[in-house]
Design an enzyme around this catalytic site. Structure first.
Site, short mmCIF file in Angstrom:
data_model
loop_
_atom_site.label_atom_id
_atom_site.label_comp_id
_atom_site.label_asym_id
_atom_site.label_seq_id
_atom_site.Cartn_x
_atom_site.Cartn_y
_atom_site.Cartn_z
N GLY A 32 -55.30 77.62 -1.31
CA GLY A 32 -54.66 78.68 -0.24
C GLY A 32 -54.26 79.94 -0.78
N GLY A 34 -51.53 83.45 -0.18
CA GLY A 34 -50.27 84.27 0.72
C GLY A 34 -50.29 85.52 0.14
N GLY A 35 -49.02 86.01 0.70
CA GLY A 35 -48.68 87.46 0.43
C GLY A 35 -48.58 87.72 -0.96
CG MET A 36 -45.09 86.77 -2.59
SD MET A 36 -44.51 88.11 -3.27
CE MET A 36 -43.47 87.36 -5.16
N GLY A 37 -49.74 85.58 -3.65
CA GLY A 37 -50.56 85.19 -4.51
C GLY A 37 -51.62 84.20 -4.22
CB VAL A 39 -52.33 77.96 -4.33
CG1 VAL A 39 -51.99 76.37 -5.06
CG2 VAL A 39 -50.80 78.42 -4.00
CE LYS A 54 -47.86 81.50 -4.35
NZ LYS A 54 -47.21 81.20 -3.25
CG ASP A 149 -41.84 81.35 3.59
OD1 ASP A 149 -41.55 81.52 4.71
OD2 ASP A 149 -42.92 81.64 2.99
#
Length: 721
Positions: A32, A34-37, A39, A54, A149
């Protein structure tokens, strides 16, 4: 982490399948983004262990962010809970300058995946998932970690789950907190748009939308949004743009579950979700534990908040009127009455243990000063008074813990090191001197400590009874709501010199001592809003102490003696007294008559103290009574209704009582321990509850949580058996 695949392009300088991270972890596939990194599923090259890894995007790394990243990782490493994904390792890949987490690999599907595949989930499945998530989050909050979150994609159901236990796992703890207090304005805006640092817009609480720091109550709101989506298949708020969605969290009415998806939901469930998603944090569940308790009660067809009856364990009172209500503070104070009384019992017992097992350090050498006071010696109820002289060292201590030169320097400099718009840094002595109550629980006042800044109020700071009074001087006057605890009368006059500059105290608590005329020494201290007496033999008239007259709240726990009865008789003289909390006492009819004459009382809490229906009727006659809590006494519904007829203010009354119901868990525990079950021959029905609720402002019913001791005095909590 949940399995999946994603073939979208990755940012430049990021990792790809087949790369090694930190030289040890081979990336196998993408799980997956996301905005930060990103996985990945990864394998340790030497021990062949499969993990989830991650990687944070390199362009987000700064020196300050890295330092915070390390602190967060250490905190997350302590979250050893079956509902929290374990973190095995963290580091920074030198080749790409990218931090990474190594986590437990979970084979399963996220709730977001299930909702995408099925739409709305089965009601029982959704509620059980929310219960397990709430338990895990409550544990994290107790460790000082706020998720920030909470959303369906961060809640995973392992494929190994069996039966009613889903074994749900909460992912991505603390990642959103990586840099929230250190980013520039431009970075904040850019990263908010990604939906990672400050939360995802569909699940973001109103206070976080307005830029306030996330708290455990923010997580409650986000889990409420998640439960809404699980039950209906739709998020509660969805605008044409991110900004419109955020605005809806602030001001749009909450849509009902039934109207959103067309299915029929009970009123109880509608109101349960609505409470979790209240726009005002004070109107939400006070903790994740309370949220989980009501969800469990709903599954078991038992009363919940939605019926007007709150579950056991809830704070006794909630805000029920609008913001400028003059009685709102009183109702809020009644919330903590039971908790404070229970805490008093526990702390006094701990004090006894500490007294017997910890040998006091010798005092610092200094010129002896003769101070005459009356000390108490003797055993059980036999108490003799004798006058003796003691030596008090130059700092004003009569023995006990020694103040080192290093601590003296800290006291002279002051504990506060620095403060920003969001936090305060302290350097306390290495030995604990007290505790600070902040969101999420108490923090020990020792060593280096950083706490969030509370702009609208002050935190409570408790100085323990065994702490030398000199340590008070390291606190900036009026910077906290200061509570002073005393476990020996010789400390009364020593405290005066160290609270100069304080305009008022939050609480004075005396415990486990004989109270005689030394009590008058407390009058030299600043006025205290609360006064607490615990496990004391009262030998001197309490009302001769001016602090008693200034207190608005008084707590009495396990007191005895003729002076205690005299205190009850003189209650009408305390014109400032608004709330009285009594625990573990024996009250005769004349004592109840005296309580009923204290017409200034607006809140009365009685716990672990037997009173009869007739006595309850007398107490309800108090003309200004706004809140009445009677725990551990079992009344029939008709007895409550009869007592209410004598209550002139019943329409404004918040009534909090114990019902005879015992949980299955407590019944099994009592039987296993061989305790006799004194089960009543009656129970409460929903009709009874509804009838009483219509006569009062608010009704709270608590299950039995204590057992009266066989052949003895007092009660014991089930949790202590």
């Amino acid at each position: 982490m949940s399995e999946g695949s994603d073939n979208r392009a990755m940012p430049p300088a990021s990792f790809r399948v087949g790369d090694f991270v930190g030289n040890d972890y081979e990336l196998l596939k993408v799980l997956g983004r996301g905005g930060m990194g990103v996985v990945f599923e990864a394998r340790h090259r030497f021990i062949d262990q499969l993990v989830a890894l991650k990687v944070l995007y390199p362009h987000l790394l700064t020196e300050e962010n890295w330092q915070r990243f390390v602190r967060e990782a250490r905190a997350l490493g302590r979250l050893d809970h079956p509902g929290v994904v374990k973190i095995f390792n963290c580091g920074i890949d030198a080749g790409r300058a990218a931090p990474f987490y190594v986590m437990e690999l979970i084979k399963g599907d996220s709730l977001a995946d299930l909702i995408s595949q099925r739409g709305a989930l089965e009601e029982e499945l959704a509620i059980r998932a929310a219960i397990e998530a709430a338990r895990a989050l409550h544990f994290a909050h107790g460790m000082g970690v706020v998720h920030r979150d909470v959303k369906p994609s961060n809640l995973v159901l392992p494929r190994s789950a069996k039966g009613s236990n889903l074994n749900l796992k909460v992912l991505d703890f603390g990642i959103a907190a990586l840099s929230s207090d250190r980013l520039s304005s431009n970075e904040r805006q850019r990263l908010t748009a990604t939906g990672q640092i400050f939360g995802t817009p569909y699940y973001m609480s109103p206070e976080v939308v307005t830029g306030q720091e996330a708290s455990p109550l923010s997580d409650v709101y986000s889990l409420g949004c998640t439960l809404f989506e699980m039950l209906t298949g739709y998020v509660p708020y969805k605008g044409e743009s991110m900004f419109e969605t955020l605005g809806m969290h602030l001001s749009a009415p909450l849509p009902s579950l039934s109207e959103t998806c067309g299915a029929q939901f009970s009123t109880e469930l509608e109101l349960l979700v609505a409470r979790a998603m209240a726009k005002n944090p004070r109107e939400r569940y006070s903790s994740m534990q309370m949220f989980a308790v009501d969800l469990e009660r709903y599954l078991n067809n038992r009363p919940v908040y939605g019926t007007g009856v709150k579950s056991e364990g809830f704070p006794a009172l909630e805000q029920t009127l609008e913001g400028n209500d003059p009685d709102a503070e009183l109702r809020a104070r009644l919330k903590s009455g039971l908790l404070i009384l229970l805490t008093l019992v526990c702390l006094t017992l701990l004090g006894l243990v500490a007294y017997h097992f910890v040998k006091p350090a010798p005092p610092k050498a200094a010129t002896p000063v003769d101070v005459t006071f009356e000390a108490k010696t003797g055993e059980t109820s036999t108490v003799s008074l004798l006058s003796q002289k003691i030596e008090v060292n130059g700092e004003g201590f009569s023995g006990g813990r020694k103040v080192s030169e290093e601590d003296s320097a800290l006291i002279s400099r002051g504990y506060e090191i620095s403060r920003t718009k969001k936090s305060i840094k302290f350097q306390f002595p290495n030995s604990r001197i007290g505790e600070i109550w902040i969101p999420g629980g108490a923090r020990e006042a020792k060593g280096a400590l950083t706490i969030p800044l509370k702009s609208d109020d002050k935190y409570e700071f408790i100085i323990f009874g065994d702490t030398p009074r000199e340590y008070i001087a390291g606190l900036k006057p009026n910077s906290f709501d200061l509570q002073l605890r005393f476990s020996k009368a010789s400390d009364f006059h020593l405290a005066e010199r160290y609270v100069k500059g304080w305009s008022a105290l939050k609480q004075i608590r005396v415990e486990q001592m004989v109270l005689d005329k030394d009590l008058l020494l407390l009058d030299a201290l600043p006025p205290s809003r609360e006064f607490s007496v615990g496990h004391c033999d009262i030998k001197y008239p309490l009302l001769k102490c001016r602090q008693i007259h200034k207190a608005r709240i008084i707590y009495i726990n396990s007191a005895h003696g003729k002076e205690f009865k005299a205190f009850l008789a003189e209650l009408p003289q305390l014109d400032r007294l608004e709330e009285l909390c009594l625990s573990t006492l024996e009250l005769a009819d004349d004592d109840i008559d005296n309580l009923a004459r204290a017409k200034q009382l607006r809140c009365l809490n009685i716990e672990k103290t037997e009173i009869s229906p007739a006595q309850l009727t007398k107490l309800m006659s108090l003309p200004q009574l706004k809140g009445l809590k009677v725990h551990d006494c079992l009344f029939r519904p008709k007895e409550i209704l009869q007592a209410l007829e004598s209550c002139p203010n019943r329409r404004n009354l918040v009534l909090n009582i114990t019902i005879p119901t015992l949980s299955t868990k407590n019944i099994e525990k009592l039987k296993a321990l061989g305790h006799k079950l004194d089960e009543p021959t009656f129970n409460w029905t929903k009709t009874d509850m509804a009838t009483i609720r219509r006569k009062v402002l608010e009704l709270e019913l608590y299950e039995r949580e204590s057992l009266k001791l066989d052949g003895g005095r007092g009660y014991v909590n089930f949790s202590e058996l």
